[in-house]
Design an enzyme around this catalytic site. Sequence first.
Site, PDB file in Angstrom:
ATOM      1  CB  CYS A  86      16.074 -10.868  22.298  1.00  0.00           C
ATOM      2  SG  CYS A  86      17.416 -11.031  21.124  1.00  0.00           S
ATOM      3  CG  HIS A 183      15.021 -15.631  22.558  1.00  0.00           C
ATOM      4  ND1 HIS A 183      13.913 -15.052  21.997  1.00  0.00           N
ATOM      5  CD2 HIS A 183      16.091 -15.061  21.955  1.00  0.00           C
ATOM      6  CE1 HIS A 183      14.280 -14.171  21.075  1.00  0.00           C
ATOM      7  NE2 HIS A 183      15.605 -14.163  21.032  1.00  0.00           N
ATOM      8  CD  GLU A 185      11.199 -16.362  23.991  1.00  0.00           C
ATOM      9  OE1 GLU A 185      11.785 -16.009  25.030  1.00  0.00           O
ATOM     10  OE2 GLU A 185      11.588 -16.013  22.856  1.00  0.00           O
TER      11      GLU A 185
END
Length: 204
Positions: A86, A183, A185
């Site tokens: 991002c 994302h 994560e």
Amino acid sequence: MSITIGVLSIQGDVQENLLSAKTALDELKIDGKVIDVRTPEDISSLDGLIIPGGESTTIGQLSLVNGSLKILKEKIANGLPVLGICAGMIILSKTASDRVIGKTDQPLLDILDITLERNSFGRQRESFEADVSMNSIDIPKFNGVFIRAPSVSNVGPDVEILAKFNEKIVAVKKGNIIGTAFHPELTQDVSLHKYFVNLVSQTS
Ligand code: GLN
């Protein structure tokens, strides 16, 4: 040989990436460690780097001021594997402009030949999740978490498109450089972090 993966910890999703990369190392049984890095000295010893999501203007400006941007550019140009998530993908790009306010004068690494539209899917309240496919790297289904996400409006000749969502390019790869608009994560699925850790291990 033991590998060291750094997470650039200037601002943004640092802890989540430390955890996902560590889980990836453990699941792959690869000997290594994941550390947070901030300074040119920290960065110089890495085998791989994750630039997390957050606010690209802040990450870029603070990295410029503390001298990290310069060494990042050198190391990545010399083959350091990097995963830009991002805001991290924005930092890697050649040019970026905001969907609403247009071009801002923000520091970028200009190391990945892509043009980005920042906040391409709207602002914070328009955040969403959607499945994306990255078939060429054997991740056919991945839950993409999009938060004020950019999209890639143009890619240079050697840049591979890994994923699209609603006709917009949301993940790219060029050599050892990977960029995603979403994302990884923020999900339990560490397959993209595993792919990256493998890339680091094969490169070092
Ligand atoms: N919109 C942010 C930027 O332009 C990126 C958002 C994110 O990293 N989740 O920097």
